[in-house]
Scaffold this active site. Structure first.
Site, PDB file in Angstrom:
ATOM      1  CB  CYS A  63      31.362  33.610  49.986  1.00 16.25           C
ATOM      2  SG  CYS A  63      32.896  34.529  49.785  1.00 16.25           S
TER       3      CYS A  63
ATOM      4  CE  LYS B 255      35.304  29.996  48.692  1.00 14.75           C
ATOM      5  NZ  LYS B 255      35.454  30.057  50.130  1.00 14.75           N
TER       6      LYS B 255
HETATM    7  P1  NAD Z   1      40.118  36.073  44.109  1.00 16.67           P
HETATM    8  O1  NAD Z   1      40.110  34.924  43.177  1.00 16.67           O
HETATM    9  O2  NAD Z   1      39.408  37.327  43.759  1.00 16.67           O
HETATM   10  O3  NAD Z   1      41.630  36.498  44.415  1.00 16.67           O
HETATM   11  C1  NAD Z   1      42.651  35.609  44.705  1.00 16.67           C
HETATM   12  C2  NAD Z   1      43.958  36.117  44.135  1.00 16.67           C
HETATM   13  O4  NAD Z   1      45.005  35.215  44.509  1.00 16.67           O
HETATM   14  C3  NAD Z   1      43.973  36.188  42.614  1.00 16.67           C
HETATM   15  O5  NAD Z   1      44.374  37.474  42.197  1.00 16.67           O
HETATM   16  C4  NAD Z   1      45.015  35.135  42.208  1.00 16.67           C
HETATM   17  O6  NAD Z   1      45.754  35.490  41.051  1.00 16.67           O
HETATM   18  C5  NAD Z   1      45.900  35.110  43.436  1.00 16.67           C
HETATM   19  N1  NAD Z   1      46.693  33.900  43.584  1.00 16.67           N
HETATM   20  C6  NAD Z   1      46.355  32.613  43.272  1.00 16.67           C
HETATM   21  N2  NAD Z   1      47.370  31.787  43.569  1.00 16.67           N
HETATM   22  C7  NAD Z   1      48.361  32.554  44.079  1.00 16.67           C
HETATM   23  C8  NAD Z   1      49.659  32.273  44.585  1.00 16.67           C
HETATM   24  N3  NAD Z   1      50.111  31.044  44.623  1.00 16.67           N
HETATM   25  N4  NAD Z   1      50.408  33.292  45.032  1.00 16.67           N
HETATM   26  C9  NAD Z   1      49.940  34.578  45.003  1.00 16.67           C
HETATM   27  N5  NAD Z   1      48.728  34.910  44.529  1.00 16.67           N
HETATM   28  C10 NAD Z   1      47.938  33.910  44.089  1.00 16.67           C
HETATM   29  O7  NAD Z   1      39.605  35.503  45.490  1.00 16.67           O
HETATM   30  P2  NAD Z   1      38.800  36.295  46.636  1.00 16.67           P
HETATM   31  O8  NAD Z   1      37.380  36.423  46.238  1.00 16.67           O
HETATM   32  O9  NAD Z   1      39.569  37.498  47.015  1.00 16.67           O
HETATM   33  O10 NAD Z   1      38.852  35.231  47.810  1.00 16.67           O
HETATM   34  C11 NAD Z   1      40.025  34.968  48.546  1.00 16.67           C
HETATM   35  C12 NAD Z   1      39.641  34.243  49.824  1.00 16.67           C
HETATM   36  O11 NAD Z   1      38.827  35.096  50.631  1.00 16.67           O
HETATM   37  C13 NAD Z   1      38.818  32.975  49.610  1.00 16.67           C
HETATM   38  O12 NAD Z   1      39.168  32.040  50.593  1.00 16.67           O
HETATM   39  C14 NAD Z   1      37.395  33.442  49.831  1.00 16.67           C
HETATM   40  O13 NAD Z   1      36.550  32.420  50.249  1.00 16.67           O
HETATM   41  C15 NAD Z   1      37.584  34.468  50.928  1.00 16.67           C
HETATM   42  N6  NAD Z   1      36.550  35.501  50.989  1.00 16.67           N
HETATM   43  C16 NAD Z   1      36.074  36.070  49.842  1.00 16.67           C
HETATM   44  C17 NAD Z   1      35.113  37.068  49.917  1.00 16.67           C
HETATM   45  C18 NAD Z   1      34.548  37.712  48.669  1.00 16.67           C
HETATM   46  O14 NAD Z   1      33.520  38.389  48.785  1.00 16.67           O
HETATM   47  N7  NAD Z   1      35.150  37.542  47.500  1.00 16.67           N
HETATM   48  C19 NAD Z   1      34.637  37.498  51.171  1.00 16.67           C
HETATM   49  C20 NAD Z   1      35.157  36.915  52.313  1.00 16.67           C
HETATM   50  C21 NAD Z   1      36.104  35.912  52.211  1.00 16.67           C
END
Ligand code: NAD
Length: 435
Positions: free
Chosen positions: A261, A264
């Site tokens: 996070c 990026k």
């Molecule tokens: P992640 O990579 O852990 O999970 C994303 C999931 O989406 C993966 O399992 C992937 O296989 C799936 N995916 C990809 N393309 C897809 C599609 N077309 N259809 C269905 N599933 C699909 O990502 P994350 O860390 O959970 O982050 C997700 C969002 O949340 C990002 O925008 C991130 O910036 C935001 N976010 C993350 C956090 C954190 O701590 N990780 C905290 C707050 C916000």
């Protein structure tokens, strides 16, 4: 309520399981078939405290199910959360491909009024884009809502179950009420639901992460100055943080922030500012400082060994970007290991949760790294300990044991968790950050 989660990663899985725990029917969808198969068996795939137990419980009680079908998740849910990755492009701008693709594909499955929620961190104006894309594919009524997620990896379940605040951005009174109702069970003690317009909500997420990154970069700069003026950053931090206007959290200097996070999102906000022709100077500096800070420990190490570390063995304790997670995205350990290997050194590494991920993602790239389950075994014949991630397991050290195991008695403490006096008294050379 009937809820759908698209993208079952750190945010999607935690949200899905916690919503289920609070009595909702949740269907979690992902394109990764292997992941969905594992999730169905109660294996959370990622390491996150409390998650495995909650997942198993909610599967057994029938509140959470898993699917690879976009059609099923859209048709069976009233509120659909997009929890998709929004990684940075090479130039720092945000890659919205997945969010916009899924939005376009889901339109044809909409079979009644839906609230479509962006939990992904997305730049200002993305909800408007999602709305426009979906409108082209359906005549049915729907609303698009921004609901940025503020959970912290390593404490994601407790953060989600007791949020400091829930930010929701929407111009639709109906969608706003549905979101308020959905989150009401998470804030029985006090109201922490903040309703605003979509654009402000989208910006709030970037602003929060950038502000936290700013504190870290500020403290890292202060630590570097502290070293030069022979002050102790630990005492400076205590002195500064005791001012209630400043507060104590997020004032720890170290070897740079990582994770999926902060790096990026700071870059993403720089890009947004550029798009609107605003020169957001401080943001660029936060990012520059962080990149430099990730190299600081190896600089100290190279200076200690007068530039020659060929053939030496270094022990890295901690690979994940922070404790209590297996996430390696943008982890300082990667920068450190790469530099050590490039200089001809060997690396023994140990992480309580991220060893498997490291093997999977970097096993080929970093062939000179040996992984250990036990942190002391990784110290055998070592020419130096590099503490990268402050896991609790690494905080208490057996100095006598270290003395016996290590070839060269030197500790590079990237998180200032050790007592320099104790180590020095035992004959170790100690390097910290800003002290
Ligand atoms: P992640 O990579 O852990 O999970 C994303 C999931 O989406 C993966 O399992 C992937 O296989 C799936 N995916 C990809 N393309 C897809 C599609 N077309 N259809 C269905 N599933 C699909 O990502 P994350 O860390 O959970 O982050 C997700 C969002 O949340 C990002 O925008 C991130 O910036 C935001 N976010 C993350 C956090 C954190 O701590 N990780 C905290 C707050 C916000």
């Amino acid at each position: 309520m009937k809820l759908g989660i698209i993208g079952t990663g750190y945010v999607g899985l935690v949200s899905g399981v916690c919503f289920a725990e609070n009595g909702n029917d949740v269907i979690c969808m992902d394109v990764d078939e292997k992941k969905i198969e594992k999730l169905k068996t109660g294996d959370p795939v990622i390491y996150e405290p409390q998650l495995a137990e909650l997942l198993t419980k909610n599967i057994e009680e029938g509140r959470v199910t898993f699917s690879t079908s976009l059609k099923d998740v859209v048709q069976q849910s009233d509120v659909i959360f997009l929890c998709l990755p929004t990684p940075p492009f090479e130039d720092g701008s945000v890659d919205l491909t997945r969010v916009l693709d899924v939005s376009q594909k889901m339109a044809k499955y909409i079979n009644g009024y839906k609230v479509i929620v962006s939990k992904s961190t997305v730049p200002v104006g993305t909800c408007a884009k999602i709305k426009q894309i979906i409108s082209k594919g359906t005549k049915k009524k729907f609303d698009v809502v921004s609901n940025p997620e503020f959970l912290k990896e390593g404490a994601a379940v407790s953060d989600f179950m007791s949020p400091d605040r829930v930010v929701v951005g929407t111009g639709s009174a109906k969608a706003g009420e549905i979101m308020r109702e959905l989150y009401s069970s998470f804030m029985r003690v006090s109201e922490r639901f903040i309703l605003m317009d979509e654009r402000s909500s989208e910006l709030t997420k970037y602003a929060a992460n950038s502000m936290l990154a700013l504190r870290i970069s500020f403290m890292n700069e202060l630590a570097n100055l502290s070293e030069r003026v022979k002050a102790d950053i630990h005492m400076v931090r205590v002195g500064v943080g005791s001012d209630p206007r400043i507060g104590n959290s997020f004032l720890f200097p170290g070897i740079g922030y990582g994770g999926s996070c902060f790096p990026k999102d700071v870059k993403g906000l720089i890009k947004t500012a550029e798009e609107y022709e605003y020169d957001f100077k401080i943001l660029k500096t936060i990012d520059e400082i962080n990149i430099k800070q990730k190299t600081i420990l190896v600089d100290k190490l190279l200076k200690h060994f007068k530039g020659n570390i060929k053939g030496k063995i270094f022990t890295v304790w901690g690979l994940s970007y922070k404790p209590r997670t297996d996430d390696l995205r943008e982890a300082p350990s990667l920068t450190i290991i790469e530099r050590l290997l490039n200089a001809g050194a060997k690396v023994n590494a140990c992480d309580p949760a991220a060893n498997e991920n490291f093997k999977l993602l970097y096993g080929n790239k970093f062939k000179g790294v040996k992984l250990f389950k036990d942190n002391y075994s990784a110290l055998k014949n070592s020419d130096g300990l590099i503490l990268v991630t402050e896991w609790t397991e690494f905080r208490r050290i057996d100095i006598d044991k270290m003395k016996k195991l290590m070839k060269t008695k030197v500790v590079f403490d990237g998180r200032n968790i050790y007592n320099p006096k104790l180590l020095k008294a035992a004959g170790f050379k100690y390097y910290g950050i800003g002290r």
